[in-house]
Design a protein around this motif. Structure first.
Motif, PDB file in Angstrom:
ATOM      1  N   ASP A  69       0.566  -1.238  -0.155  1.00  0.00           N
ATOM      2  CA  ASP A  69       0.057   0.126  -0.027  1.00  0.00           C
ATOM      3  C   ASP A  69       0.844   1.188  -0.064  1.00  0.00           C
ATOM      4  O   ASP A  69       0.122   2.526  -0.188  1.00  0.00           O
ATOM      5  CB  ASP A  69      -0.940   0.031   1.296  1.00  0.00           C
ATOM      6  N   VAL A  70       2.006   1.188   0.232  1.00  0.00           N
ATOM      7  CA  VAL A  70       2.961   2.445   0.352  1.00  0.00           C
ATOM      8  C   VAL A  70       4.161   2.169  -0.738  1.00  0.00           C
ATOM      9  O   VAL A  70       4.891   1.238  -0.599  1.00  0.00           O
ATOM     10  CB  VAL A  70       3.454   2.617   1.697  1.00  0.00           C
ATOM     11  N   ARG A  71       4.252   3.205  -1.589  1.00  0.00           N
ATOM     12  CA  ARG A  71       5.326   3.382  -2.542  1.00  0.00           C
ATOM     13  C   ARG A  71       5.899   4.673  -2.686  1.00  0.00           C
ATOM     14  O   ARG A  71       5.362   5.492  -2.461  1.00  0.00           O
ATOM     15  CB  ARG A  71       4.763   2.699  -3.826  1.00  0.00           C
ATOM     16  N   ILE A  89       5.321  10.304  -2.165  1.00  0.00           N
ATOM     17  CA  ILE A  89       4.992   8.908  -1.677  1.00  0.00           C
ATOM     18  C   ILE A  89       3.510   8.647  -1.969  1.00  0.00           C
ATOM     19  O   ILE A  89       2.699   9.606  -1.944  1.00  0.00           O
ATOM     20  CB  ILE A  89       5.054   9.079  -0.065  1.00  0.00           C
ATOM     21  N   GLU A  90       3.180   7.346  -2.341  1.00  0.00           N
ATOM     22  CA  GLU A  90       1.785   7.271  -2.789  1.00  0.00           C
ATOM     23  C   GLU A  90       1.333   6.226  -1.628  1.00  0.00           C
ATOM     24  O   GLU A  90       1.972   5.041  -1.407  1.00  0.00           O
ATOM     25  CB  GLU A  90       1.690   6.607  -4.133  1.00  0.00           C
ATOM     26  N   TRP A  91       0.219   6.481  -1.135  1.00  0.00           N
ATOM     27  CA  TRP A  91      -0.295   5.565  -0.105  1.00  0.00           C
ATOM     28  C   TRP A  91      -1.830   5.223  -0.219  1.00  0.00           C
ATOM     29  O   TRP A  91      -2.514   6.086  -0.494  1.00  0.00           O
ATOM     30  CB  TRP A  91      -0.435   6.322   1.401  1.00  0.00           C
ATOM     31  N   TYR A 134      -4.548   4.633   1.200  1.00  0.00           N
ATOM     32  CA  TYR A 134      -5.045   4.580   2.435  1.00  0.00           C
ATOM     33  C   TYR A 134      -6.442   3.956   2.531  1.00  0.00           C
ATOM     34  O   TYR A 134      -6.708   3.779   3.912  1.00  0.00           O
ATOM     35  CB  TYR A 134      -5.188   5.999   2.886  1.00  0.00           C
ATOM     36  N   SER A 181      -6.390   6.480  -3.063  1.00  0.00           N
ATOM     37  CA  SER A 181      -4.906   6.716  -2.937  1.00  0.00           C
ATOM     38  C   SER A 181      -4.732   8.082  -2.530  1.00  0.00           C
ATOM     39  O   SER A 181      -5.234   9.144  -2.970  1.00  0.00           O
ATOM     40  CB  SER A 181      -4.141   6.331  -4.040  1.00  0.00           C
ATOM     41  N   GLN A 197      -1.058  10.974  -2.802  1.00  0.00           N
ATOM     42  CA  GLN A 197       0.076  11.294  -3.010  1.00  0.00           C
ATOM     43  C   GLN A 197       0.534  12.208  -2.423  1.00  0.00           C
ATOM     44  O   GLN A 197       0.003  13.514  -2.343  1.00  0.00           O
ATOM     45  CB  GLN A 197       0.516  11.632  -4.524  1.00  0.00           C
TER      46      GLN A 197
END
Lengths: 405, 195
Positions: free
Chosen positions: A122-124, A151-153, A155, A160, A162
């Motif tokens: 889920d996090v990148r 950071i893209e989450w 959630y 998502s 960013q």
């Protein structure tokens, strides 16, 4: 194997019979001997069968091990695991412009590297690092730029966010501009001068899909900081701060809806509100950007069209003739073969549209792309300024090579 | 001065308008939404759909040197496995592949019958962008497609219209569809040799 033995037995008995009939004891002895041989052969056969099963299991286990990479050492496995979660990519383009009325030019226009890392499902992280025009530094024509770093989450299941520095969700080319994805050596002038692509800001962006094919973006981010005097006063493109110690007195809000629910079709609309594109140096310079576009690709035929307009408030922008800046283009194209495509584009734009005496720039582009592979493209096209508002003739024959990976 | 006041009033009005826009967007976000990524069909359900009430068995296709070369020319990169598992029954085969779109693998199930694609489903999509490839408006374009009968690189015998912004995912699905057709053809040849 058993057949020859039985045959031999029958022959043996027959030959005994021919000589003299064997006694019951002799017969019994022969049968017992043969029974022992049969038992031994059966045991051998079972052993071979189990060896075959064992070999099959070993082959499968080896294949499993090779496919799963368990045979590598601990440190190598760790490195492989990291590499699996880390992505490297990039794109680049080199251009040659043969200008009608100025010196010809060769330019290592863009050299870009992407780096991304998947921390969890889920996090990148994603980033884009660019060198423009070959060499950067004081007095040099080029720039080193961080275009994206966020950071893209994911959630929630459907949403998502960013956080960081991202591309503004507007237009066709601002987010997708790898050279193998568009026609023409140079990017189109409407998106360059009016939107203005490539455009990134820092902030927070929510994104997701509302219905099949209908997606949204909503971002709160840093704003433009356009000069408030001189030739470039309130010119939108000159207002990009590129997140470089950017003044953040006034923010901006961007919302986009995009529909891609039919194969080959994209419809998009963006609205952006800037609180103050002078970042407080004049009493009012709030601004609104409106953009709509459509893309349709059906078999070998394609068309792209876009319209964008800025409305800038306040007397200062009005005085500069930049209270309105707008443009549009339409670009039909046709794939002659899988590798060769031809296009033409008609564009009109004006960064001084608020000045009634200003003239729109009208530009024709026509040419071809030849894809050596899906990601490597050669380009040849001609740019013809029918009516150039600044008075300089930028007609040019353009050659380019581009790639992405 | 009058102009300045009017400008300020206009600016206030616009800010109020922007706040309304934010509220509308919040309401939109609160609506039921669809996810770009997620598991959309399990491998077991895919197998059930593929064979319905027909008997099927799990088989293995080993990659020979020639088949590996063809596989890698379709994918455009090396293929990590030594063999591929598939279900077969009643002349049709069902395949599940993972192929990277932009950064993460997409799990795709393909059913091949009579050398044509009978079903193509996205079982799992992991990236946050480009997930439109899972919708029937895209996947149904593959139905009944086969391979072009040429000696060159295997390719689909029909056109697939892409999805803007999902170019890499579209390419990945096309590669997987081509691969399933090629492997299906190989299983037929293997069976005929055994006979």
């Amino acid at each position: 194997m058993l057949k020859p033995i039985l045959l031999a037995t029958v022959v043996a008995v027959a030959s005994l019979g021919a000589q003299a009939a064997p006694s019951l004891d002799e017969m019994w002895a022969v049968i017992q001997q043969q029974q022992a041989e049969i038992a031994e052969l059966k045991a051998q056969l079972n052993k071979t069968d189990s060896k075959l099963v064992e070999t099959e299991m070993m082959v499968t286990a080896t294949a499993d091990a090779v496919e799963q990479g368990v045979a590598v050492s601990g440190s190598l496995a760790k490195m492989a695991q990291w590499a699996e979660k880390t992505q490297i990519g990039g794109y680049g383009e080199h251009h040659f412009n043969r200008f009608a009325d100025s010196k010809d030019q060769v330019d290592a226009h863009r050299y870009v590297l992407f780096f991304g890392h998947q921390f969890t499902d889920d996090v990148r992280f994603f980033s884009e690092f660019e060198l423009e025009h070959g060499i950067a530094g004081e007095g040099q024509p080029g720039e080193i730029e961080l275009e994206q770093a966020y950071i893209e989450w994911d959630y929630a299941q459907n949403h998502s966010v960013q956080i960081g520095q991202f591309l503004i969700p507007v237009g066709i080319m601002n987010e997708t501009h790898e050279p193998d994805t568009f026609y023409g050596t140079e990017r189109n002038l409407v998106e360059k001068n009016i939107i203005p692509a490539t455009w990134w800001e820092s902030g927070v962006m929510l994104k997701g899909e509302l219905a099949p094919g209908l997606s949204y973006n909503f971002a709160l981010h840093s704003g433009l900081n356009s000069p408030d005097s001189g030739d470039e006063a309130f010119n939108i493109r000159d207002g990009r701060q590129k997140s470089a110690k950017a003044t953040a007195e006034d923010f901006a809000y961007t919302a986009r809806l995009k529909y891609t629910g039919i194969a080959g079709l994209e419809l998009g609309a963006t609205v952006q509100y800037q609180e103050d594109i002078s970042q407080g140096t004049v009493s009012d310079a709030s601004a609104m950007l409106t953009e709509v576009h459509g893309i349709y690709q059906q078999n070998d035929f394609g068309v792209r069209a876009l319209w964008a307009e800025w409305d800038v408030d306040g007397d200062a922008a009005k005085l500069a003739g930049r209270d309105k800046q707008d443009g549009w283009y339409v670009e039909p194209s046709y794939k002659v073969t899988e590798k060769l495509g031809v296009f033409t584009r008609y564009s009109e734009f004006n960064n001084n549209a608020g000045d009634s005496s200003s003239i729109d720039s009208e530009v024709w582009d026509y040419g071809m792309n030849y894809w050596l592979t899906e990601n490597v493209v050669l380009k040849l096209d001609y740019t013809d300024f029918v009516n150039e508002s600044s008075g300089t003739d930028k007609d040019a024959l353009n050659l380019g090579v581009g790639w992405s990976f | 001065m009058a102009s300045l006041v009017s400008d300020q009033a206009l600016a206030t009005q616009k800010r109020a308008g922007m706040k309304s826009l934010v509220c509308v967007l919040c309401l939109i976000f609160a609506l039921p939404a669809w996810s770009q990524k997620g598991v959309f069909l399990s491998a077991e359900d895919f197998q059930r759909q593929a064979f319905a009430d027909q008997e099927s068995s799990l088989q293995v296709l080993w990659l020979t040197r020639e088949l590996r070369a063809q596989t890698e020319s379709i994918l455009g990169h090396s293929f990590g496995g030594l063999r591929v598992r598939y279900w077969t029954g009643g002349g049709r085969t069902a395949w599940v592949f993972e192929e990277i779109g932009k950064e993460l693998p997409i799990t795709v199930g393909v059913v091949v019958d009579n050398n044509g694609i009978a079903q193509l489903s996205i079982l799992e999509y992991r990236e946050s962008r480009g997930g439109e490839v899972r919708y029937p408006f895209f996947t149904e374009q593959f139905l009944r497609l086969g391979l072009v009968k040429t000696s060159g690189k295997p390719k689909l015998d029909g056109q697939i219209d892409g999805i803007t912004g999902a170019t890499l995912s579209v390419r990945a699905v096309k590669k997987v569809a081509t691969l399933a057709l090629l492997f299906h053809d190989k299983t037929l040849r293997t069976v005929s040799l055994e006979k």
